[in-house]
Motif scaffolding. Sequence first.
Motif, PDB file in Angstrom:
ATOM      1  N   VAL A   1       0.833  -1.208   0.000  1.00  0.00           N
ATOM      2  CA  VAL A   1       0.000   0.000   0.000  1.00  0.00           C
ATOM      3  C   VAL A   1       0.867   1.257   0.000  1.00  0.00           C
ATOM      4  N   VAL A   2       1.908   1.266   0.841  1.00  0.00           N
ATOM      5  CA  VAL A   2       2.796   2.430   0.905  1.00  0.00           C
ATOM      6  C   VAL A   2       3.490   2.642  -0.442  1.00  0.00           C
ATOM      7  N   SER A   3       3.965   1.558  -1.038  1.00  0.00           N
ATOM      8  CA  SER A   3       4.635   1.657  -2.335  1.00  0.00           C
ATOM      9  C   SER A   3       3.686   2.147  -3.417  1.00  0.00           C
ATOM     10  N   PHE A   4       2.465   1.638  -3.406  1.00  0.00           N
ATOM     11  CA  PHE A   4       1.509   2.001  -4.448  1.00  0.00           C
ATOM     12  C   PHE A   4       1.174   3.495  -4.409  1.00  0.00           C
ATOM     13  N   GLY A   5       1.167   4.078  -3.222  1.00  0.00           N
ATOM     14  CA  GLY A   5       0.813   5.484  -3.108  1.00  0.00           C
ATOM     15  C   GLY A   5       1.991   6.427  -3.031  1.00  0.00           C
ATOM     16  N   GLU A   6       3.227   5.906  -3.120  1.00  0.00           N
ATOM     17  CA  GLU A   6       4.407   6.751  -2.983  1.00  0.00           C
ATOM     18  C   GLU A   6       4.581   7.666  -4.203  1.00  0.00           C
ATOM     19  N   PHE A   7       4.786   8.954  -3.926  1.00  0.00           N
ATOM     20  CA  PHE A   7       4.915   9.932  -5.018  1.00  0.00           C
ATOM     21  C   PHE A   7       6.228  10.707  -4.985  1.00  0.00           C
ATOM     22  N   THR A   8       6.592  11.241  -3.814  1.00  0.00           N
ATOM     23  CA  THR A   8       7.663  12.238  -3.744  1.00  0.00           C
ATOM     24  C   THR A   8       8.985  11.705  -4.273  1.00  0.00           C
ATOM     25  N   ALA A   9       9.433  10.567  -3.751  1.00  0.00           N
ATOM     26  CA  ALA A   9      10.701   9.997  -4.217  1.00  0.00           C
ATOM     27  C   ALA A   9      10.555   9.351  -5.586  1.00  0.00           C
ATOM     28  N   THR A  10       9.356   8.857  -5.892  1.00  0.00           N
ATOM     29  CA  THR A  10       9.133   8.137  -7.151  1.00  0.00           C
ATOM     30  C   THR A  10       9.359   9.020  -8.369  1.00  0.00           C
ATOM     31  N   GLN A  11       9.023  10.303  -8.260  1.00  0.00           N
ATOM     32  CA  GLN A  11       9.147  11.184  -9.418  1.00  0.00           C
ATOM     33  C   GLN A  11      10.587  11.329  -9.898  1.00  0.00           C
ATOM     34  N   PHE A  12      11.561  10.986  -9.037  1.00  0.00           N
ATOM     35  CA  PHE A  12      12.963  11.035  -9.437  1.00  0.00           C
ATOM     36  C   PHE A  12      13.397   9.754 -10.149  1.00  0.00           C
ATOM     37  N   LEU A  13      12.604   8.699 -10.067  1.00  0.00           N
ATOM     38  CA  LEU A  13      13.046   7.367 -10.497  1.00  0.00           C
ATOM     39  C   LEU A  13      12.322   6.843 -11.725  1.00  0.00           C
ATOM     40  N   ILE A  14      11.269   7.534 -12.162  1.00  0.00           N
ATOM     41  CA  ILE A  14      10.465   7.032 -13.267  1.00  0.00           C
ATOM     42  C   ILE A  14      11.171   7.250 -14.598  1.00  0.00           C
ATOM     43  N   SER A  15      10.673   6.561 -15.600  1.00  0.00           N
ATOM     44  CA  SER A  15      11.079   6.783 -16.988  1.00  0.00           C
ATOM     45  C   SER A  15       9.809   7.001 -17.797  1.00  0.00           C
ATOM     46  N   PRO A  16       9.908   7.435 -19.048  1.00  0.00           N
ATOM     47  CA  PRO A  16       8.686   7.674 -19.835  1.00  0.00           C
ATOM     48  C   PRO A  16       7.761   6.463 -19.937  1.00  0.00           C
TER      49      PRO A  16
END
Length: 259
Positions: free
Chosen positions: A200-215
Amino acid sequence: MKLYEVAERFAVWLVAVIVLSLLLIPIVVIVLTSLTPNSFPTIPRDGISFQWYGEMLSNAGLMRALVTSFVVAAVAAVLAGIIGTVTAFGFVRSDIPYREELATFMLLPLMISPVITGLALIQFAARFELSSGYPSLILGHTILTLPYVFLIVRSRLVTFDEELEAASRILGANGLETVFNVTLPIISPTVISAMVIAFVVSFGEFTATQFLISPDTTTVPVIIYTMLRAGLSPEISALSTVLIAIMVIGAVISGALSR
């Protein structure tokens, strides 16, 4: 019952209702606006419509984000469950020096701002040539969810009846057999509950995730934020409702397993 006891009980219930209302009203509003037949998010008054859920399902980008979030959250939850459980065993069952101080370091991802964690992870990935997307996301989400599993499993092991393990050894089992045949089966609901919380925590994580995504590997919270920059839409409410439902289901499962 005395008058002051009645007044005290009424005050407690009143505060509880106010707090729950403040927590639930925004969520109810999101759910209601996802059912509007209009093209802008309003509370429906002349009937409800599920057309925005259909729009969401036909949006390839949103569906790709949902799949990405599920994959990342599931893998991160499993990895955090394994690592967190093994680490909790090490901290509870061994007499390592400065155990409490080291346990504090395990909680650093909870205490440090996710922005700093995201920056640290992206620099780590660049240093070791770890590609963005799934590898970086899974690594980052495993680190972010690991403290939850560690805390929950450790608290269960602290209250575990060690006489059961002693009885297993007296009957001839070695330490490893005792762990797999006695300890793990008993604490398995707690471990699974911790993994559900990690999911659940992973599914809703935003702040750090925006640095790790790709297109090609954008998660649901990030795509919701991206869509919000273009303006509010009932489709965003529909996607947010799905996210809320997933988290509520996870919380219910975790609570049931804990009991």
